[in-house]
Design an enzyme around this catalytic site. Structure first.
Site, PDB file in Angstrom:
ATOM      1  N   ASP A   1       0.866  -1.189   0.000  1.00  0.00           N
ATOM      2  CA  ASP A   1       0.000   0.000   0.000  1.00  0.00           C
ATOM      3  C   ASP A   1       0.900   1.236   0.000  1.00  0.00           C
ATOM      4  OD1 ASP A   1      -1.820   2.028   0.448  1.00  0.00           O
ATOM      5  OD2 ASP A   1      -2.562   1.237   2.344  1.00  0.00           O
TER       6      ASP A   1
ATOM      7  N   ASP B   1      -3.553   2.571  -5.383  1.00  0.00           N
ATOM      8  CA  ASP B   1      -2.244   2.518  -4.709  1.00  0.00           C
ATOM      9  C   ASP B   1      -2.015   1.239  -3.910  1.00  0.00           C
ATOM     10  OD1 ASP B   1      -3.821   2.933  -2.439  1.00  0.00           O
ATOM     11  OD2 ASP B   1      -2.307   4.209  -1.506  1.00  0.00           O
ATOM     12  N   GLU B   2      -2.765   0.182  -4.227  1.00  0.00           N
ATOM     13  CA  GLU B   2      -2.652  -1.054  -3.454  1.00  0.00           C
ATOM     14  C   GLU B   2      -2.630  -2.283  -4.343  1.00  0.00           C
ATOM     15  OE1 GLU B   2      -5.532   0.017   0.115  1.00  0.00           O
ATOM     16  OE2 GLU B   2      -5.426  -2.152  -0.217  1.00  0.00           O
TER      17      GLU B   2
HETATM   18  P1  TTP Z   1      -5.400   5.077   0.974  1.00  0.00           P
HETATM   19  O1  TTP Z   1      -4.342   4.058   0.646  1.00  0.00           O
HETATM   20  O2  TTP Z   1      -6.551   4.653   1.810  1.00  0.00           O
HETATM   21  O3  TTP Z   1      -4.743   6.334   1.692  1.00  0.00           O
HETATM   22  P2  TTP Z   1      -3.331   7.019   1.492  1.00  0.00           P
HETATM   23  O4  TTP Z   1      -2.492   6.288   0.502  1.00  0.00           O
HETATM   24  O5  TTP Z   1      -3.555   8.462   1.202  1.00  0.00           O
HETATM   25  O6  TTP Z   1      -2.699   6.938   2.934  1.00  0.00           O
HETATM   26  P3  TTP Z   1      -2.027   5.691   3.678  1.00  0.00           P
HETATM   27  O7  TTP Z   1      -0.627   6.150   3.971  1.00  0.00           O
HETATM   28  O8  TTP Z   1      -2.843   5.546   4.916  1.00  0.00           O
HETATM   29  O9  TTP Z   1      -2.101   4.505   2.777  1.00  0.00           O
HETATM   30  O10 TTP Z   1      -6.013   5.664  -0.363  1.00  0.00           O
HETATM   31  C1  TTP Z   1      -5.250   5.861  -1.551  1.00  0.00           C
HETATM   32  C2  TTP Z   1      -5.640   7.148  -2.234  1.00  0.00           C
HETATM   33  O11 TTP Z   1      -7.026   7.172  -2.507  1.00  0.00           O
HETATM   34  C3  TTP Z   1      -5.383   8.392  -1.395  1.00  0.00           C
HETATM   35  O12 TTP Z   1      -4.053   8.865  -1.532  1.00  0.00           O
HETATM   36  C4  TTP Z   1      -6.404   9.363  -1.910  1.00  0.00           C
HETATM   37  C5  TTP Z   1      -7.553   8.488  -2.357  1.00  0.00           C
HETATM   38  N1  TTP Z   1      -8.634   8.534  -1.349  1.00  0.00           N
HETATM   39  C6  TTP Z   1      -9.641   9.485  -1.497  1.00  0.00           C
HETATM   40  O13 TTP Z   1      -9.637  10.260  -2.457  1.00  0.00           O
HETATM   41  N2  TTP Z   1     -10.630   9.547  -0.544  1.00  0.00           N
HETATM   42  C7  TTP Z   1     -10.654   8.723   0.546  1.00  0.00           C
HETATM   43  O14 TTP Z   1     -11.572   8.817   1.387  1.00  0.00           O
HETATM   44  C8  TTP Z   1      -9.600   7.743   0.687  1.00  0.00           C
HETATM   45  C9  TTP Z   1      -9.587   6.822   1.889  1.00  0.00           C
HETATM   46  C10 TTP Z   1      -8.629   7.696  -0.280  1.00  0.00           C
HETATM   47 MG    MG Z   2      -2.172   4.186   0.578  1.00  0.00          MG
END
Ligand code: TTP
Ligand code: MG
Length: 363
Positions: free
Chosen positions: A4, A104-105
């Site tokens: 992730d 992103d996963e």
């Molecule tokens: P995530 O992997 O949930 O969050 P992240 O990568 O920003 O943070 P983390 O370090 O906790 O992994 O989500 C990936 C992308 O999806 C995030 O960068 C932006 C988008 N996103 C939104 O636009 N709205 C949301 O509510 C979430 C959870 C994510």
């Molecule tokens: Mg992320």
């Protein structure tokens, strides 16, 4: 393993402008109604320390970051998707089987590559992290575990830039103390219902009387909850279908409402997309436009043909029609424009095969 990327959209923004790295960075989806209406898409960890996170209103984030040198930026999906694609290619190259689950996963089945050894799994995870950092200058968090369910939870344990390995004999000890909400499928409502039954942790759930659980949630859900609480999951890591849509977006030389000027740019974008799909022998049924207006609001329009086509002129014409109607119906001035094709059909030997292999449209 589950990989992730950390604070992904905000990390991409830091990548293109490293000078903001030490400041709070907030990526926003502006609704366009008033200057600050809309929600936070994500924020870097500097901003998170102030309580800013995905989903909160932009005005609230601004309040929390008052008197800081915070940077607020609009989302730029095309840019993030481009970077995501490059990272996914690296991940794919290091796995036996690969399954992307979001921008992103991704899950990587590395059973064969590691010979089933978790020590090797840790080494491979380190390699994944260093390759992503070296090639794309991005950090990620990884969970290594016997299955997808536990890998996902372990990846969320240590962030950002974390690595958590959970071996088979550690699974129940690892899961036990965590709140039930960490299990996929346990949202706010289910968590409340479980709380009423005295179930708070995953251990509580695993030791709860199965008959009572069935009486409360029905057999299917109860069985899932029970297995999940013990870390039992045998879902395979499976490659998803091909891209559901292809799009290109560009910034106009100047803001405009003039059809011929905008079409000049979209014609080029159509050409680029057409070259890509023609190479893959794809035809499409849906054509769309994206207009990002001067106030950063995002607008989309689309049209579906009765029969699939791979004709460039028909594509350009459809885009022009959509733009014309959009300009007619609204007062927005375009800053950036994009075009998109979707609902692909593979063409075989001049014969149109009607089995659409994609039915999911990301919009
Ligand atoms: P995530 O992997 O949930 O969050 P992240 O990568 O920003 O943070 P983390 O370090 O906790 O992994 O989500 C990936 C992308 O999806 C995030 O960068 C932006 C988008 N996103 C939104 O636009 N709205 C949301 O509510 C979430 C959870 C994510
Ligand atoms: Mg992320």
């Amino acid at each position: 393993m589950l990989v992730d990327l950390d604070y992904f959209f905000a990390q991409c923004e830091e990548l293109r402008n490293p000078s903001i790295r030490d400041k709070p960075v907030v990526v926003c989806v502006y609704s366009g109604r008033t200057e600050d209406s809309g929600a936070v898409s994500t924020a870097n960890y500097v901003a998170r320390a102030y309580g800013v996170k995905s989903g909160i209103p932009i005005f609230l984030a601004k309040k929390k970051l008052e008197n800081t040198n915070a940077v607020f930026l609009p989302v730029d999906y095309e840019f993030y998707e481009e970077i995501s694609g490059k990272v996914m290619n690296i991940l794919k190259s290091l796995a036996d089987h690969f399954e992307q689950v979001g921008i992103d996963e991704a899950y990587l089945d590395v059973t064969q590559k590691t010979g089933g050894s978790f020590e090797e799994g840790r080494k491979l995870a380190e390699r994944v992290r260093s390759e992503v950092l070296r090639q794309e200058r991005l950090t990620c968090s990884i969970g290594v575990a016997p299955n997808k369910l536990v890998a996902k939870i372990s990846a969320d344990t240590k962030k950002p830039d974390g690595l958590t390995v959970v071996t088979p004999d550690q699974v129940t000890v690892f899961l036990g103390p965590l709140p039930v909400s960490r299990l996929i499928g346990v949202g706010a409502k289910t968590r409340e219902r479980m709380q009423v039954l005295g179930i708070n942790t995953i251990f509580d759930l695993s030791s709860y009387d199965m008959q009572k659980l069935i009486a409360f949630f029905g057999k299917t859900l109860a069985t899932y909850f029970h297995n999940a609480s013990l870390g039992i999951d045998d879902e395979p890591v499976e490659e998803r279908g091909e891209a559901t849509s292809i799009s290109r977006i560009a910034t106009l030389k100047h803001d405009s409402r003039e059809l011929s000027f905008i079409v000049e740019r979209t014609d080029q974008l159509c050409g680029e997309i057409h070259a890509t799909i023609a190479k893959d022998g794809l035809a499409f049924k849906t054509v769309g436009i994206i207009v990002i207006a001067t106030d950063m609001s995002i607008h989309t329009r689309s049209k579906t043909f009765e029969n699939p086509t791979d004709n460039l002129e028909a594509f350009k014409e459809a885009v022009k029609e959509l733009l014309e109607r959009f300009l007619d119906q609204t007062d927005f001035e375009a800053r950036r424009v994009g075009v998109k094709v979707a609902s692909f059909v593979r063409q075989e030997k001049n014969q149109t095969q009607l089995t659409s292999f994609i039915n999911e449209n990301k919009d």
